[in-house]
Write a protein that holds these residues in place. Structure first.
Motif, PDB file in Angstrom:
ATOM      1  N   GLY A 259     -55.034  69.339  42.863  1.00  0.00           N
ATOM      2  CA  GLY A 259     -55.617  69.232  44.187  1.00  0.00           C
ATOM      3  C   GLY A 259     -55.095  70.376  45.056  1.00  0.00           C
ATOM      4  N   GLU A 260     -55.694  70.554  46.222  1.00  0.00           N
ATOM      5  CA  GLU A 260     -55.216  71.639  47.091  1.00  0.00           C
ATOM      6  C   GLU A 260     -53.937  71.243  47.815  1.00  0.00           C
TER       7      GLU A 260
ATOM      8  N   ARG B 233     -67.934  63.818  42.685  1.00  0.00           N
ATOM      9  CA  ARG B 233     -69.201  64.332  43.199  1.00  0.00           C
ATOM     10  C   ARG B 233     -69.143  64.457  44.720  1.00  0.00           C
ATOM     11  N   LEU B 234     -68.660  63.377  45.334  1.00  0.00           N
ATOM     12  CA  LEU B 234     -68.628  63.328  46.791  1.00  0.00           C
ATOM     13  C   LEU B 234     -67.728  64.411  47.390  1.00  0.00           C
ATOM     14  N   LEU B 235     -66.564  64.588  46.802  1.00  0.00           N
ATOM     15  CA  LEU B 235     -65.606  65.537  47.375  1.00  0.00           C
ATOM     16  C   LEU B 235     -65.693  66.921  46.721  1.00  0.00           C
ATOM     17  N   GLU B 236     -66.653  67.052  45.821  1.00  0.00           N
ATOM     18  CA  GLU B 236     -66.873  68.326  45.142  1.00  0.00           C
ATOM     19  C   GLU B 236     -65.615  68.876  44.482  1.00  0.00           C
ATOM     20  N   VAL B 237     -64.985  68.026  43.697  1.00  0.00           N
ATOM     21  CA  VAL B 237     -63.854  68.473  42.881  1.00  0.00           C
ATOM     22  C   VAL B 237     -64.169  68.115  41.422  1.00  0.00           C
ATOM     23  N   PRO B 238     -63.562  68.845  40.482  1.00  0.00           N
ATOM     24  CA  PRO B 238     -63.772  68.460  39.089  1.00  0.00           C
ATOM     25  C   PRO B 238     -63.073  67.136  38.794  1.00  0.00           C
TER      26      PRO B 238
END
Ligand code: ATP
Ligand code: MG
Length: 570
Positions: free
Chosen positions: A249-250, A270-275
């Motif tokens: 994560g960032e 999908r919602l948070l646009e992360v793998p």
């Protein structure tokens, strides 16, 4: 004088249609091509073609066993129930053991494996360390009353096994016997034309501690494997210690974000646009001692049962009711602000991962930038996830590939499990009696035959590797009635036999199309096609079944050309 075999007389009843009961390619093709027939569930007859291949596999085994000094012998298939009681397996083996009573009501078992019989054999007569090590083996029918006999020879109730047992005085000698046996197995499968991966295995029913399974790579395999084609590492996905590729994560301050309705990893990603591998999945369960447990795993990985039982004992996943009682919010569990009294752990693969995207323990919310060590601690690390293709090789760090595998053989170090239980001892250098250190080594001969077919087939049928093909060459005279073709075909076939090849001649008065189809179905490695034109021109067409490659060869050269090709592959 050696003769060729006439197709009209060969007992190989082929089927026009695919047999309905056969799901696996090998099962279907072995039935269709007239290699095997079913008696009752899990019981098969090996017809002449199959039997010839079986004999070749056995011969390869015999040669490689001789190389390492293992001695072939035979013990009775029927084993005394008393021996199974001594080893403790009369009860432990369960309903798979086929039991029967003799007329005196004495109990017996049809051997599913023969540790007891061999240990009993040597326990009074192999007396001194000077005689050790000794490795004995047999090739024999085995019986297992499988819960679900299926897939033809793959999982049958009577099957052919090579089983071997080594007796050593010390661990070093056992290790050596085991290593030699494992090396021989690798050669055996290679010579049979099988691409097999040696996979470190749990030793299961037979017991002991060090074991490798030889897995023939095939889609039909029951085992799911990961392997590294760079360094040779291979493992069952359920046993391997996984090194997943994680996306972090960032960095940042802990931030609560609304994720309405996103209660699955896929939704959140999908919602948070992360793998998905950037999220951390929480699993809630009750361990064997009744503790509530939350375990975190990489978002794109699953926990497996075998490992979970190691870590959590006789556990179960929490029901909705149990989740509620524990104060956990289904779909939104995270390590920050968990309720009291929960055993918190995470998979070892997350140990070095700092920034987590996790549930916020509140319906419809997640935390971003949750930092391990700052916002939460993981008090306990476990190894619970199933490895998958794309994970990194634990040995060399390259990405792993995935495959399915058929277990064709297995080697075990048994240690003193049977010798101690059954009082099989020898007098050591120091004069003391000690239990033998044993190894056991099995190959499923009939299953191996099926595995060869799984790896060597195409839409038209089987394509046997030369080493285990029932015959090496099929001669196909296109017009048997022709008074030029037929005599020439017979001459040609006999010249191949004289050159030492194993030959079938399709002497049937069938259309060429039928003959070609049957030849491809049965799958002998080389076909020699002879027609009117060929006889006139003095050539036959030689076809390689596996590659489809064809070449015209002068009739008087066919034997020489084929001998050279075949011998190189035997
Ligand atoms: P599986 O896990 O497939 O049931 P296993 O591990 O119980 O097999 P082993 O005790 O290791 O089998 O037996 C040695 C070999 O015998 C196996 O590697 C396999 O090739 C073969 N084998 C075992 N069971 C069967 C069966 N029911 N039909 C055909 N071959 C079998
Ligand atoms: Mg096994």
């Amino acid at each position: 004088m050696k003769r060729y075999v006439k197709m009209s007389q060969l007992y190989a009843p082929t089927l026009k249609e695919d047999p309905a009961e056969a799901e696996l390619v090998s099962h279907r093709l072995l039935l269709r091509a007239g290699f095997i027939r079913k008696g009752a569930s899990g019981l098969y007859s090996y017809l002449p073609l199959a039997w010839r291949s079986i004999r070749k596999i056995e011969q390869i085994i015999r040669e490689e066993m001789e190389e390492i000094g293992a001695q072939e012998m035979q013990v009775p298939i029927l084993t005394d129930g008393e021996l199974w009681r001594q080893s403790g397996r009369w009860g432990a083996y369960g309903p798979e053991l086929m039991r029967l009573n003799d007329r005196h009501e004495r109990e017996f078992a049809l051997g599913p494996t023969h540790e007891e019989a061999f240990t009993d054999l040597v326990r009074n007569e192999l007396r001194s360390y000077k005689q050790l090590p000794v490795t004995l083996y047999q090739i024999q029918d085995k019986f297992r009353d499988e819960l679900r006999p299926r897939f033809g020879l793959m999982r049958s109730r009577e099957f052919i096994m090579k089983d071997g047992y080594s007796f050593s005085a010390d661990q070093e000698s056992l290790q050596q016997c085991y290593d030699e046996e494992a090396a021989a197995y690798a050669k055996i499968f290679k010579r049979c034309g099988i691409y097999a991966l040696p996979v470190a295995a749990d030793s299961g029913q037979i017991g002991g501690n060090t074991s490798v399974e030889f897995m023939a790579v095939a889609d039909a395999g029951e085992a799911e494997l990961v392997y590294c084609d760079k360094c040779g590492f291979a493992a069952d996905t359920e046993a391997a210690t996984a090194r997943p590729v994680l996306s972090e994560g960032e960095a940042g301050d802990l931030e609560k974000v609304a994720t309405p309705g996103a209660g699955t990893i896929a939704d959140v990603a999908r919602l948070l646009e992360v793998p998905e591998n950037g999220t951390r999945k929480a699993l809630a369960l009750v361990d064997g001692e009744g503790n509530n447990v939350v375990v975190f795993v990489p978002g794109d990985h699953d926990m497996n049962d075998v490992k979970a039982e190691h870590a959590f004992g006789n556990y179960h996943m929490m029901t909705d009711e149990e989740l509620q009682l524990a104060g956990l919010v289904k779909g939104f569990i995270g390590p920050v602000g968990l309720p009291e009294g929960i055993r918190v752990c995470a998979d070892q693969s997350l140990r070095d991962s700092q920034w987590w995207l996790v549930g916020a323990n509140e319906k419809d919310f997640h935390f971003m930038h949750a930092k391990q060590g700052r916002d939460f601690e993981i008090p306990e690390w476990v190894d619970v996830i199933t490895a998958k293709p794309g994970d990194l090789c634990p040995t060399c760090g390259k990405p792993l590939k995935g495959a399915r595998g058929i277990e064709c053989g297995q080697v075990f170090q048994l240690g003193t499990k049977y010798s101690a239980a059954m009082g099989a001892t020898f007098a050591d250098v120091d004069g003391h009696d000690k239990p033998f250190l044993m190894g056991c080594y099995g190959i499923g001969v009939s299953r191996t035959l099926a595995a060869v077919v799984e790896q060597h087939n195409d839409g038209n049928g089987i394509a046997w590797p030369v080493s285990v093909a029932p015959f090496e060459v099929e001669v196909l005279p296109l017009n048997v009635g022709d008074d030029m073709v037929w005599p020439e075909a017979q001459r040609l076939a006999q010249s191949l036999v004289d050159a030492g090849l194993e030959v079938v001649v399709d002497d049937r008065k069938e259309r060429p199309g039928v003959k070609f189809a049957d030849a491809d179905l049965i799958g002998l490695p080389y076909q020699v096609v002879l027609g009117k034109r060929g006889v006139k021109e003095g050539v036959a067409e030689v076809k390689n079944r596996a590659t489809g490659e064809r070449q015209d060869v002068a009739l008087d050269q066919v034997a020489a050309v084929l001998t050279e090709k075949v011998i190189a592959q035997r």
